[in-house]
Structures are given as C-alpha cells and as structure tokens.
Scaffold this motif. Structure first.
Motif, PDB file in Angstrom:
ATOM      1  N   ARG A   1     -31.621  58.806 -39.612  1.00  0.00           N
ATOM      2  CA  ARG A   1     -32.557  59.307 -40.291  1.00  0.00           C
ATOM      3  C   ARG A   1     -32.109  60.373 -41.359  1.00  0.00           C
ATOM      4  N   ASP A   2     -31.173  61.338 -40.803  1.00  0.00           N
ATOM      5  CA  ASP A   2     -30.335  62.367 -41.528  1.00  0.00           C
ATOM      6  C   ASP A   2     -29.777  61.648 -42.700  1.00  0.00           C
ATOM      7  N   HIS A   3     -29.302  60.637 -42.608  1.00  0.00           N
ATOM      8  CA  HIS A   3     -28.385  59.950 -43.503  1.00  0.00           C
ATOM      9  C   HIS A   3     -29.256  59.013 -44.500  1.00  0.00           C
ATOM     10  N   THR A   4     -30.644  59.158 -44.225  1.00  0.00           N
ATOM     11  CA  THR A   4     -31.608  58.278 -44.984  1.00  0.00           C
ATOM     12  C   THR A   4     -31.298  56.850 -45.006  1.00  0.00           C
ATOM     13  N   LEU A   5     -30.746  56.203 -43.904  1.00  0.00           N
ATOM     14  CA  LEU A   5     -30.629  54.943 -43.613  1.00  0.00           C
ATOM     15  C   LEU A   5     -31.675  54.408 -43.073  1.00  0.00           C
ATOM     16  N   ILE A   6     -32.521  55.063 -42.297  1.00  0.00           N
ATOM     17  CA  ILE A   6     -33.765  54.504 -41.561  1.00  0.00           C
ATOM     18  C   ILE A   6     -34.925  55.443 -41.532  1.00  0.00           C
ATOM     19  N   THR A   7     -36.218  55.104 -41.342  1.00  0.00           N
ATOM     20  CA  THR A   7     -37.314  55.886 -41.058  1.00  0.00           C
ATOM     21  C   THR A   7     -37.586  55.378 -39.628  1.00  0.00           C
ATOM     22  N   PRO A   8     -37.314  56.318 -38.585  1.00  0.00           N
ATOM     23  CA  PRO A   8     -37.411  55.868 -37.264  1.00  0.00           C
ATOM     24  C   PRO A   8     -38.776  55.824 -36.730  1.00  0.00           C
ATOM     25  N   ILE A   9     -39.474  54.837 -36.056  1.00  0.00           N
ATOM     26  CA  ILE A   9     -40.777  55.129 -35.376  1.00  0.00           C
ATOM     27  C   ILE A   9     -40.401  54.913 -33.856  1.00  0.00           C
ATOM     28  N   LEU A  10     -40.655  55.817 -33.227  1.00  0.00           N
ATOM     29  CA  LEU A  10     -40.118  56.188 -31.794  1.00  0.00           C
ATOM     30  C   LEU A  10     -41.004  55.446 -30.940  1.00  0.00           C
ATOM     31  N   VAL A  11     -40.600  54.520 -29.941  1.00  0.00           N
ATOM     32  CA  VAL A  11     -41.932  53.745 -29.224  1.00  0.00           C
ATOM     33  C   VAL A  11     -41.073  53.988 -27.733  1.00  0.00           C
ATOM     34  N   GLY A  12     -41.838  54.919 -26.712  1.00  0.00           N
ATOM     35  CA  GLY A  12     -41.590  55.054 -25.596  1.00  0.00           C
ATOM     36  C   GLY A  12     -42.296  56.190 -24.854  1.00  0.00           C
ATOM     37  N   CYS A  13     -41.722  56.661 -23.875  1.00  0.00           N
ATOM     38  CA  CYS A  13     -42.217  57.917 -23.003  1.00  0.00           C
ATOM     39  C   CYS A  13     -42.199  59.126 -23.858  1.00  0.00           C
ATOM     40  N   PRO A  14     -43.320  59.588 -24.429  1.00  0.00           N
ATOM     41  CA  PRO A  14     -43.480  60.915 -25.116  1.00  0.00           C
ATOM     42  C   PRO A  14     -42.726  62.091 -24.672  1.00  0.00           C
ATOM     43  N   ASP A  15     -42.926  62.201 -23.342  1.00  0.00           N
ATOM     44  CA  ASP A  15     -42.406  63.396 -22.549  1.00  0.00           C
ATOM     45  C   ASP A  15     -40.923  63.201 -22.379  1.00  0.00           C
ATOM     46  N   LYS A  16     -40.556  61.819 -22.291  1.00  0.00           N
ATOM     47  CA  LYS A  16     -38.947  62.079 -22.129  1.00  0.00           C
ATOM     48  C   LYS A  16     -38.391  62.160 -23.581  1.00  0.00           C
TER      49      LYS A  16
ATOM     50  N   ARG B   1     -33.234  69.286 -31.654  1.00  0.00           N
ATOM     51  CA  ARG B   1     -33.855  68.535 -32.547  1.00  0.00           C
ATOM     52  C   ARG B   1     -35.251  68.662 -32.655  1.00  0.00           C
ATOM     53  N   SER B   2     -35.778  68.751 -33.787  1.00  0.00           N
ATOM     54  CA  SER B   2     -37.228  68.667 -33.982  1.00  0.00           C
ATOM     55  C   SER B   2     -37.606  67.241 -34.357  1.00  0.00           C
ATOM     56  N   LEU B   3     -38.777  66.777 -33.776  1.00  0.00           N
ATOM     57  CA  LEU B   3     -39.427  65.573 -33.905  1.00  0.00           C
ATOM     58  C   LEU B   3     -40.527  65.566 -35.081  1.00  0.00           C
ATOM     59  N   ASP B   4     -40.527  66.926 -35.832  1.00  0.00           N
ATOM     60  CA  ASP B   4     -41.625  66.808 -36.758  1.00  0.00           C
ATOM     61  C   ASP B   4     -41.539  65.911 -37.761  1.00  0.00           C
ATOM     62  N   GLY B   5     -42.752  65.022 -37.993  1.00  0.00           N
ATOM     63  CA  GLY B   5     -42.888  64.202 -39.167  1.00  0.00           C
ATOM     64  C   GLY B   5     -42.542  62.796 -38.769  1.00  0.00           C
ATOM     65  N   ILE B   6     -41.842  62.812 -37.153  1.00  0.00           N
ATOM     66  CA  ILE B   6     -41.687  61.199 -36.826  1.00  0.00           C
ATOM     67  C   ILE B   6     -42.652  60.716 -36.024  1.00  0.00           C
ATOM     68  N   GLU B   7     -43.184  59.571 -36.324  1.00  0.00           N
ATOM     69  CA  GLU B   7     -44.205  58.950 -35.472  1.00  0.00           C
ATOM     70  C   GLU B   7     -43.816  58.446 -34.119  1.00  0.00           C
ATOM     71  N   ILE B   8     -44.484  58.650 -33.153  1.00  0.00           N
ATOM     72  CA  ILE B   8     -44.188  58.181 -31.692  1.00  0.00           C
ATOM     73  C   ILE B   8     -45.222  57.524 -31.253  1.00  0.00           C
ATOM     74  N   VAL B   9     -44.948  56.276 -30.740  1.00  0.00           N
ATOM     75  CA  VAL B   9     -45.901  55.328 -30.331  1.00  0.00           C
ATOM     76  C   VAL B   9     -45.716  55.331 -28.744  1.00  0.00           C
ATOM     77  N   PRO B  10     -46.651  56.036 -28.066  1.00  0.00           N
ATOM     78  CA  PRO B  10     -46.577  56.239 -26.443  1.00  0.00           C
ATOM     79  C   PRO B  10     -46.348  54.799 -25.723  1.00  0.00           C
ATOM     80  N   GLU B  11     -45.699  54.812 -24.874  1.00  0.00           N
ATOM     81  CA  GLU B  11     -45.486  53.216 -24.264  1.00  0.00           C
ATOM     82  C   GLU B  11     -44.505  53.769 -22.900  1.00  0.00           C
ATOM     83  N   PRO B  12     -44.641  54.264 -21.704  1.00  0.00           N
ATOM     84  CA  PRO B  12     -43.687  54.829 -20.955  1.00  0.00           C
ATOM     85  C   PRO B  12     -43.001  53.446 -20.188  1.00  0.00           C
ATOM     86  N   ASP B  13     -43.755  52.239 -20.174  1.00  0.00           N
ATOM     87  CA  ASP B  13     -42.925  51.179 -19.440  1.00  0.00           C
ATOM     88  C   ASP B  13     -41.946  50.302 -20.379  1.00  0.00           C
TER      89      ASP B  13
END
Length: 463
Positions: free
Chosen positions: A195-210, A220-232
């Motif tokens: 993301r820093d290198h502007t190669l991707i715009t990440p959508i993070l899918v996983g356990c938000p707490d982890k 690192r800050s996660l400001d502005g990054i979409e997180i889709v909560p799904e622990p499994d």
C-alpha cells in the motif's frame, strides 16, 4: 584472459599498452562494497546531491584502478608492484561509459629496477580525458604467465528485474486486493508495504482484534483501511472471494492461513473464481547474474499434472510473462533428457506441448522441449548438445514435470543462488498473491507488482 609479462630487461622507453572497459552499474556497487565508500553519488539509483537526478558517477579511485589493470595485466604485467601513482582528474565518468586506460613507459631505473610510466584514462566516445598521472612501479625480473580464468567469479546480489517491475507498475492505479487473515507481522506488513508503494489498496479480511494487535506490534496505523470482520479462516477466504465476485476487489492475497483454505474458496463451483483453466502456480524469479526474469511453474499446486493440465500451466505462464514485459516468452519444457524417450513420460509430454504450440493450441510464446535444465538456460550447453532453437539455452519460462521438481528448483534458486521470488496463482478470474512467511520485502512488493501488471493487461484486453 592470458596474462604474460614484460620483464624489466624487455621494456623500452615509448612502449605503450591500453585496455578498454565498460563501466557498469554493478561495477560501482561492487566497488562501494569492497571499498566501503557508500557515497550516494556513486550509486545508480540514488540522488547523491539532491538535484533530482541520479548521478552514478564512477568513483575516482575506481577509474584510477583501471590504470593498475593495464600495469598488472599488460605492461609490465604479472609480478608488477606499485611504488607511486599520481592522479589528476579532468572529467567525470559515469555508469554506462566505455573507458580506455593507457600507460606509456617514460623512464627506466636500472639500479632500482623501477619503471616510470605516463598514465591516463579517456572516454573514447567523445575523446574526453578523464584522468592523467604518473606511475612508478617495480618491474618483474622473471618471465611469468597467468590465466585469469583461474580467478573465482563474482555475481552481484542485486535484484534489478524486480526493481524494473516496480517501476513498470508505479504508474498503474492501486489494485484493490482482499487480504485474507493478515493476522501476523509478515502478512500484514507485506500488505501495508505494498500500500505504501501504491501497488494495492488492501481490504483486510479477518479477525479485527488480531489485525489491530499486529498493527500495534508493527507500529502501523490502520486508519483509512477497510476491515471485514471474519475470525474463521475458511469463512474469511469465502468473504474475500465474495468481494471479488461483487466487483469490489481485483485480487486476492494470502495472509496467515493455509494455502489450501484460500484455494478451496476460490475453486468453489458455485461461489468461486473459476475461469475455464486449471489453477496453476508461477514463481517469477529474479536470479542474480541472469539477464532476464525467470518463471518457474508449477511448483506449488498441481502435484503430477497430466498433459491437459500442462497445457494450462504453459499458457498461464506465457500470459504472466507477457504481462511483465516479455514480448514473446521463450518456454523450455524440462525433462531429464533433451531427446524424446518413451520410458520418460515428461519427455513425451514436453514434445507434445512443443508441437501443440506450433499448431497454435498454445499461443503467445515459443515452446520447446524436452530440454534438460542445462541446455534450457545455457547457450554453450545447448550448442554442445547440438540443439538449435529460439528457446534452447535462453528459456525465460521453465515448465517442470511435477511439483517435486518445481519446488526443489525454486528453492535451490532461492537458497543457493540467492534469487528473489514472487508467487502467484493464475487461472482464476483475478490474480491470487501467495507470499511465504520467509519472503522478504522485495519479494512481497514484486508479487503485488506482478499481480497489478497482470490485472492491468487483462483489464485492457477486456476493454
């Protein structure tokens, strides 16, 4: 190179010798490492004085050392030792310049067995005098010869091909990428780096707490990054695939979960990402000393591929090679031998794949096989075996017989030849980026760059 000296008794005033050398970027990197002079003025991809231009100026003592090459190789040659050397610099040399160094005998001292020589280095392209000076050396008394081929070789561990991929991908818009379970530092760090290198715009899918805990660990800050909560993890993989199906993401990236969990979701017959071909894996590899990127396939998915699967393996590899800038990829289909042997099934498959490419059942590249590893990548080996084809000795894609061979080859290149590797799965509707926990930053960036370049080419083709 055969070195034979001129003894003191053979030398005469006015005798001269010259050597030419192309000053390369690698020369400057080697000199920086050997000398310890890391001045960015001498590094090809650095702006040493802040003027917005990368200088790649050859260090003065590197240019001066070209004089010692003439003294040590030609005049007087083997056995020569320095007493003194003066240098006056008149111009600068840069990476890419061909330089000519010249020495001329101006005096002989019988008592001390020393010789004085006028020395200079010029740039033949424009006649510029780079430096001049005077050398005093102890000349050899005995006739000597030496074969410089006896010296050990040197390869610079620099990943120029991946650097070029990053440059090629830089103008592209970031590829929206669903990152599955980025719940430890390597997987989340790789996504954030891309993301820093502007190669991707990440959508993070996983356990938000982890994910949040890992980000805090990385600072690192996660400001502005979409997180889709799904622990499994299995559900996270399905959710990421659903983002692609909905048109919200253009690629998948494996995080901290097993590869088969990702592929199971992508291969689902109802909700998956099948696109008509078999899923196949490619390693795009940057091998130090090799003049082009090298693609190894399939090293991670298809265990013992049949001929039909190998067709898709070859076609997917050709497509990715074109995406990274190889206009007409040269594909070597590997076997243990370079002749068809009915007792070696891989040699038969290789011959059939070559014929299928001739008949346009495989398109976009040149395919030849069977080829043994040596005559696939080394022209001298190919010529020794009497092989004459556009592929033999210069293959850019290596198609292995099975997953054992592919995995071993890729890891040998990585751990013995110090290659970097970018791993992707092809054959799905979008690229699937597979990074290993052992991958370094360059490998992670290159994987994202290859995915972005491939997506851009496919998108342009649809348009």
């Amino acid at each position: 190179m055969k070195i034979e000296n001129r003894t003191f008794d053979e030398l005469h005033v006015g005798e001269t010798a010259t050597l030419r050398r192309l000053c390369t970027q690698d020369d400057l990197l080697v000199f920086a490492n050997v000398s310890g002079n890391h001045n960015p003025m001498h590094v090809f991809d650095a702006d040493g004085d802040g003027d917005g231009v990368n200088e790649a100026v050859a260090p003065g003592m590197f240019v001066g050392s070209l004089i010692s090459a003439v003294l040590g190789n030609l005049l007087p040659g083997a056995g020569t030792l320095y007493r003194a050397q003066s240098l006056v610099f008149h111009n600068r040399a840069h990476a890419g310049d061909e330089l000519e160094s010249r020495v001329t005998v101006t005096d002989r001292n019988e008592k001390a067995c020393t010789v004085t020589l006028a020395t200079e280095v010029t740039r033949p392209a424009d006649g510029a005098l780079i430096l001049s000076g005077v050398a005093e050396v102890e000349a050899p008394r005995r006739k000597l010869s030496y074969d410089s081929h006896d010296l050990p070789g040197l390869i610079v561990q620099r990943h120029r091909h991946f650097e070029k991929l990053l440059v090629r991908a830089a103008p592209l818009p970031p590829l929206v990428t669903a990152v599955i379970a980025p719940e430890e530092p390597n997987s989340l760090g790789g996504a954030l780096l891309a993301r820093d290198h502007t190669l991707i715009t990440p959508i993070l899918v996983g356990c938000p707490d982890k994910i949040a805990s890992t980000a805090a660990e990385l600072g690192r800050s996660l400001d502005g990054i979409e997180i889709v909560p799904e622990p499994d993890h299995a559900e996270a993989a399905r959710a990421a695939v659903a983002l692609v199906a909905a048109g919200r993401a253009g690629a998948l990236m494996k995080g901290h979960l097993h590869t088969d969990v990702v592929l199971r979701a992508a291969l689902d017959k109802q909700a998956g990402l099948r696109a008509g071909r078999r899923f196949t894996h490619v390693f795009v590899m940057d091998v130090p000393g090799l003049s082009h990127p090298l693609i190894v396939t399939d090293a991670a998915i298809n265990i013992a591929p049949d001929l039909k699967t190998k067709m898709d393996i070859v076609q997917n590899a050709i497509d990715i090679a074109i995406s990274i800038g190889i206009a007409v990829p040269k594909v070597g289909v590997l076997s243990a031998v370079e002749t068809v042997n009915p007792d070696i099934p891989s040699s038969v498959d290789a011959a059939l794949l070559s014929k299928m490419a001739e008949r346009k059942q495989i398109t976009g590249g040149l395919v030849d096989g069977p080829l043994a590893m040596d005559n696939a990548v080394d022209l001298a080996a190919a010529r020794t075996k009497g092989l004459s084809s556009p592929v033999a000795g210069q293959a850019e894609v290596l198609v292995v017989p099975n997953i054992d061979a592919g995995n071993m080859l890729a890891k040998q290149l990585t751990y013995i030849s110090h290659a970097e590797s970018a791993g992707l799965v092809l054959g799905a509707r979008v690229p699937i980026i597979l990074n290993s926990r052992s991958d370094d930053d360059m490998s992670r960036l290159a994987s994202c760059a290859v995915a972005a370049l491939h997506d851009a080419r496919i998108t342009a083709g649809r348009g």
